[in-house]
Motif scaffolding. Structure first.
Motif, PDB file in Angstrom:
ATOM      1  N   ALA A 247       0.840  -1.185   0.000  1.00  0.00           N
ATOM      2  CA  ALA A 247       0.000   0.000   0.000  1.00  0.00           C
ATOM      3  C   ALA A 247       0.880   1.241   0.000  1.00  0.00           C
ATOM      4  N   SER A 248       0.443   2.290  -0.663  1.00  0.00           N
ATOM      5  CA  SER A 248       1.284   3.483  -0.808  1.00  0.00           C
ATOM      6  C   SER A 248       1.714   4.044   0.538  1.00  0.00           C
ATOM      7  N   GLN A 249       0.839   3.999   1.522  1.00  0.00           N
ATOM      8  CA  GLN A 249       1.182   4.523   2.841  1.00  0.00           C
ATOM      9  C   GLN A 249       2.307   3.699   3.476  1.00  0.00           C
ATOM     10  N   GLY A 269      -1.887   2.602  -4.666  1.00  0.00           N
ATOM     11  CA  GLY A 269      -2.429   3.856  -4.172  1.00  0.00           C
ATOM     12  C   GLY A 269      -2.421   4.922  -5.238  1.00  0.00           C
ATOM     13  N   ALA A 270      -3.048   6.064  -4.929  1.00  0.00           N
ATOM     14  CA  ALA A 270      -3.251   7.076  -5.961  1.00  0.00           C
ATOM     15  C   ALA A 270      -3.119   8.502  -5.444  1.00  0.00           C
ATOM     16  N   SER A 271      -2.476   8.676  -4.304  1.00  0.00           N
ATOM     17  CA  SER A 271      -2.345  10.015  -3.741  1.00  0.00           C
ATOM     18  C   SER A 271      -1.379  10.862  -4.564  1.00  0.00           C
ATOM     19  N   ARG A 272      -1.385  12.162  -4.301  1.00  0.00           N
ATOM     20  CA  ARG A 272      -0.446  13.047  -4.980  1.00  0.00           C
ATOM     21  C   ARG A 272       1.000  12.658  -4.663  1.00  0.00           C
ATOM     22  N   GLN A 273       1.232  12.260  -3.410  1.00  0.00           N
ATOM     23  CA  GLN A 273       2.585  11.872  -3.022  1.00  0.00           C
ATOM     24  C   GLN A 273       3.042  10.620  -3.774  1.00  0.00           C
ATOM     25  N   THR A 274       2.115   9.690  -3.970  1.00  0.00           N
ATOM     26  CA  THR A 274       2.435   8.464  -4.707  1.00  0.00           C
ATOM     27  C   THR A 274       2.766   8.777  -6.152  1.00  0.00           C
ATOM     28  N   VAL A 275       1.906   9.581  -6.792  1.00  0.00           N
ATOM     29  CA  VAL A 275       2.125   9.940  -8.192  1.00  0.00           C
ATOM     30  C   VAL A 275       3.465  10.662  -8.357  1.00  0.00           C
ATOM     31  N   LYS A 276       3.765  11.586  -7.463  1.00  0.00           N
ATOM     32  CA  LYS A 276       5.019  12.332  -7.542  1.00  0.00           C
ATOM     33  C   LYS A 276       6.226  11.406  -7.406  1.00  0.00           C
ATOM     34  N   ARG A 282      11.535   7.761  -7.948  1.00  0.00           N
ATOM     35  CA  ARG A 282      11.844   7.156  -6.643  1.00  0.00           C
ATOM     36  C   ARG A 282      11.146   5.814  -6.515  1.00  0.00           C
ATOM     37  N   TRP A 283       9.924   5.715  -7.048  1.00  0.00           N
ATOM     38  CA  TRP A 283       9.178   4.468  -7.060  1.00  0.00           C
ATOM     39  C   TRP A 283       9.016   4.025  -8.504  1.00  0.00           C
ATOM     40  N   TYR A 284       8.965   2.724  -8.701  1.00  0.00           N
ATOM     41  CA  TYR A 284       8.863   2.225 -10.076  1.00  0.00           C
ATOM     42  C   TYR A 284       7.484   2.472 -10.675  1.00  0.00           C
ATOM     43  N   ALA A 285       6.429   2.193  -9.907  1.00  0.00           N
ATOM     44  CA  ALA A 285       5.072   2.313 -10.458  1.00  0.00           C
ATOM     45  C   ALA A 285       4.053   2.295  -9.330  1.00  0.00           C
ATOM     46  N   ALA A 286       2.814   2.627  -9.690  1.00  0.00           N
ATOM     47  CA  ALA A 286       1.708   2.566  -8.738  1.00  0.00           C
ATOM     48  C   ALA A 286       0.451   2.110  -9.464  1.00  0.00           C
ATOM     49  N   LEU A 332       1.583   7.854 -15.890  1.00  0.00           N
ATOM     50  CA  LEU A 332       1.162   8.900 -14.956  1.00  0.00           C
ATOM     51  C   LEU A 332       1.787  10.256 -15.269  1.00  0.00           C
ATOM     52  N   ALA A 333       2.308  10.407 -16.458  1.00  0.00           N
ATOM     53  CA  ALA A 333       3.023  11.639 -16.806  1.00  0.00           C
ATOM     54  C   ALA A 333       2.156  12.884 -16.667  1.00  0.00           C
ATOM     55  N   GLN A 334       0.866  12.797 -16.972  1.00  0.00           N
ATOM     56  CA  GLN A 334      -0.024  13.943 -16.931  1.00  0.00           C
ATOM     57  C   GLN A 334      -0.986  13.900 -15.750  1.00  0.00           C
ATOM     58  N   VAL A 335      -0.668  13.124 -14.733  1.00  0.00           N
ATOM     59  CA  VAL A 335      -1.542  12.946 -13.581  1.00  0.00           C
ATOM     60  C   VAL A 335      -0.930  13.621 -12.370  1.00  0.00           C
ATOM     61  N   THR A 336      -1.788  14.182 -11.497  1.00  0.00           N
ATOM     62  CA  THR A 336      -1.285  14.755 -10.248  1.00  0.00           C
ATOM     63  C   THR A 336      -1.832  14.043  -9.021  1.00  0.00           C
ATOM     64  N   GLY A 337      -2.878  13.264  -9.175  1.00  0.00           N
ATOM     65  CA  GLY A 337      -3.531  12.632  -8.019  1.00  0.00           C
ATOM     66  C   GLY A 337      -4.654  13.514  -7.521  1.00  0.00           C
ATOM     67  N   GLU A 338      -5.533  12.921  -6.714  1.00  0.00           N
ATOM     68  CA  GLU A 338      -6.740  13.627  -6.278  1.00  0.00           C
ATOM     69  C   GLU A 338      -6.864  13.778  -4.762  1.00  0.00           C
ATOM     70  N   TYR A 339      -5.865  13.355  -4.028  1.00  0.00           N
ATOM     71  CA  TYR A 339      -5.907  13.517  -2.583  1.00  0.00           C
ATOM     72  C   TYR A 339      -4.507  13.426  -2.010  1.00  0.00           C
ATOM     73  N   ASP A 340      -4.372  13.804  -0.753  1.00  0.00           N
ATOM     74  CA  ASP A 340      -3.082  13.748  -0.071  1.00  0.00           C
ATOM     75  C   ASP A 340      -3.096  12.639   0.979  1.00  0.00           C
ATOM     76  N   GLU A 341      -1.931  12.027   1.182  1.00  0.00           N
ATOM     77  CA  GLU A 341      -1.786  11.028   2.241  1.00  0.00           C
ATOM     78  C   GLU A 341      -1.914  11.715   3.597  1.00  0.00           C
TER      79      GLU A 341
END
Length: 341
Positions: A247-249, A269-276, A282-286, A332-341
C-alpha cells in the motif's frame, strides 16, 4: 488503495488506506463531478449515506469528498458513517440506517463483503439504491458483477488489482536485469478477505515468473508506521531485497527505513505523493485509480437509480479514467492525483 488504487489495496488497495489529511476541495487533474452526466435531481433533496472504511483513512475521505461535491451539485446531501475498519460496526450502521429510513442512497465500502450481505439485502428490499463501491459485496473477490440482486457495483476487482501489482513488480525486476530478483510483498491486513484475495493473486503472478523469487510476504498495513516496521523486519532477514510491493502509505514508511538501499517500489495507491514519487523515479510504479472522481461517480449512479433513471448495474473502477491503472512513469506523466496522504 486498501487499498488497493495501496492501491489502487486500497484498498486497494484497499485500494487503495491510511491515517492522513485530505483537502476535499482540491481535485487534482480530474474534477469530482467530471463523471456526472445526469441532470440535477428533482422532487426534493435526496440523502446519501456513505459507509466508508474509516474517516481516518485518506482513501475513504477522498471518496467522500467526491460524493459530497456531487451531492451538493445535484440537490442532495451526503453523510459519512464511520465504522473505523470494524466489519461488525459497519453491519450495525447499515441495519440502523435501513430501520430509521435515513437515506435514499447507500454507497458502501465494505470492510467484509460477506458480513454486510444481509444488511444490503434489507436495504434493497426497503427501496434504497445501493452502490457497492471499490470492494465487492459477497463471497467472491474475482468479479465486478453484483452479488446481491438489486445493487449497483463500482468496484476494483481485488484479484485483478493483485495481478496488476504482481505484473508491475515483474516489470520492475526486468528493469533491474537481475536473476534472481528478490521481491517482498506487504499484505494490507490479513483480517480483510479482500486483502487475502489480492495477495494470493499477486503471489501467483510472482511465483509463476522465472527469475523472480518471493523472499518475503508480511503484513504491511496501511500506515507509514506499519510500513516502517515491516521493512525493518524484511531487511533483517533479506537485506538484498530488490523490489517491494505494498500500500502506498506503507511504502512511504518502508522507503524511509531503506534510504541507502537500491530498491524499486510498487505502490497500491493514488495520492499526490504516490504519483510524484513515480514521476520522480523514486518508485517504479503505482496501481492508480482516480479516487475522488470515483466517489462522484458512485453518487451519480446512486442518485440516478433513486430517481428512477436507467443505470448500468456493473461498473469497473478502472474504466472511469482508463489507461492509468498500471501506473508507470509514462502512464502517470499527466496525472497529479486527487488527494493527499
Amino acid at each position: 488503495m486498501v487499498a488497493r488504487w495501496t492501491a489502487l489495496p486500497v484498498l486497494a488497495a484497499v485500494a487503495l488506506l491510511t491515517t492522513a489529511c485530505v483537502n476535499p476541495a482540491d481535485s487534482g487533474t480530474a474534477t469530482a463531478t467530471g463523471s456526472a452526466t445526469s441532470a440535477p435531481a428533482t422532487g426534493g433533496p435526496k440523502r446519501i449515506g456513505f459507509f466508508g472504511f474509516a474517516k481516518a483513512n485518506s482513501f475513504s475521505t477522498a471518496t467522500f469528498a467526491g460524493i459530497e461535491e456531487h451531492a451538493k451539485a445535484n440537490n442532495a446531501t451526503a453523510e459519512f458513517l464511520d465504522s473505523n475498519f470494524d466489519a461488525q460496526a459497519q453491519v450495525q450502521q447499515l441495519q440502523d440506517a435501513v430501520t430509521a429510513k435515513r437515506f435514499e442512497v447507500f454507497v458502501v465500502q465494505a470492510n467484509d463483503g460477506a458480513a454486510v450481505v444481509p444488511a444490503i439485502r434489507s436495504a434493497v428490499r426497503a427501496g434504497i439504491s445501493v452502490v457497492v463501491h471499490f470492494t465487492p459485496v459477497g463471497n467472491r473477490y474475482d468479479t465486478a458483477e453484483p452479488q446481491v440482486e438489486g445493487t449497483i457495483t463500482l468496484v476494483d476487482v481485488p484479484t485483478v488489482n493483485g495481478e496488476g501489482l504482481g505484473r508491475l513488480a515483474v516489470e520492475a525486476c526486468k528493469s533491474k536485469k537481475l536473476d534472481p530478483c528478490e521481491v517482498g510483498y506487504f499484505e494490507g491486513l490479513k483480517a480483510l478477505p479482500l486483502d487475502n484475495a489480492r495477495t494470493q493473486a499477486a503471489v501467483d503472478v510472482l511465483r509463476a515468473t522465472p527469475g523472480v523469487e518471493l523472499k518475503a510476504q508480511i503484513e504491511g498495513g496501511y500506515t507509514q508506521e506499519s510500513g516502517r516496521k515491516a521493512m525493518q523486519d524484511v531487511l533483517q532477514k533479506d537485506p538484498g531485497i530488490d523490489v517491494i510491493i505494498g500500500a502506498s502509505q506503507a511504502i512511504l514508511g518502508a522507503e524511509a527505513v531503506a534510504k541507502d538501499k537500491d530498491i524499486l517500489y510498487v505502490a497500491n495507491g493514488a495520492s499526490r505523493q504516490t504519483v510524484k514519487a513515480v514521476q520522480e523515479g523514486r518508485w517504479y510504479a503505482a496501481y492508480y485509480l482516480p479516487v475522488k472522481t470515483l466517489g462522484a461517480k458512485a453518487a451519480e449512479l446512486g442518485l440516478n437509480k433513486a430517481l428512477g433513471r436507467p443505470v448500468p448495474t456493473t461498473n469497473l473502477a478502472t474504466e472511469v479514467d482508463p489507461g492509468k491503472a498500471m501506473g508507470t512513469k509514462e502512464a502517470l506523466a499527466q496525472v497529479t492525483g486527487e488527494y493527499d496522504e
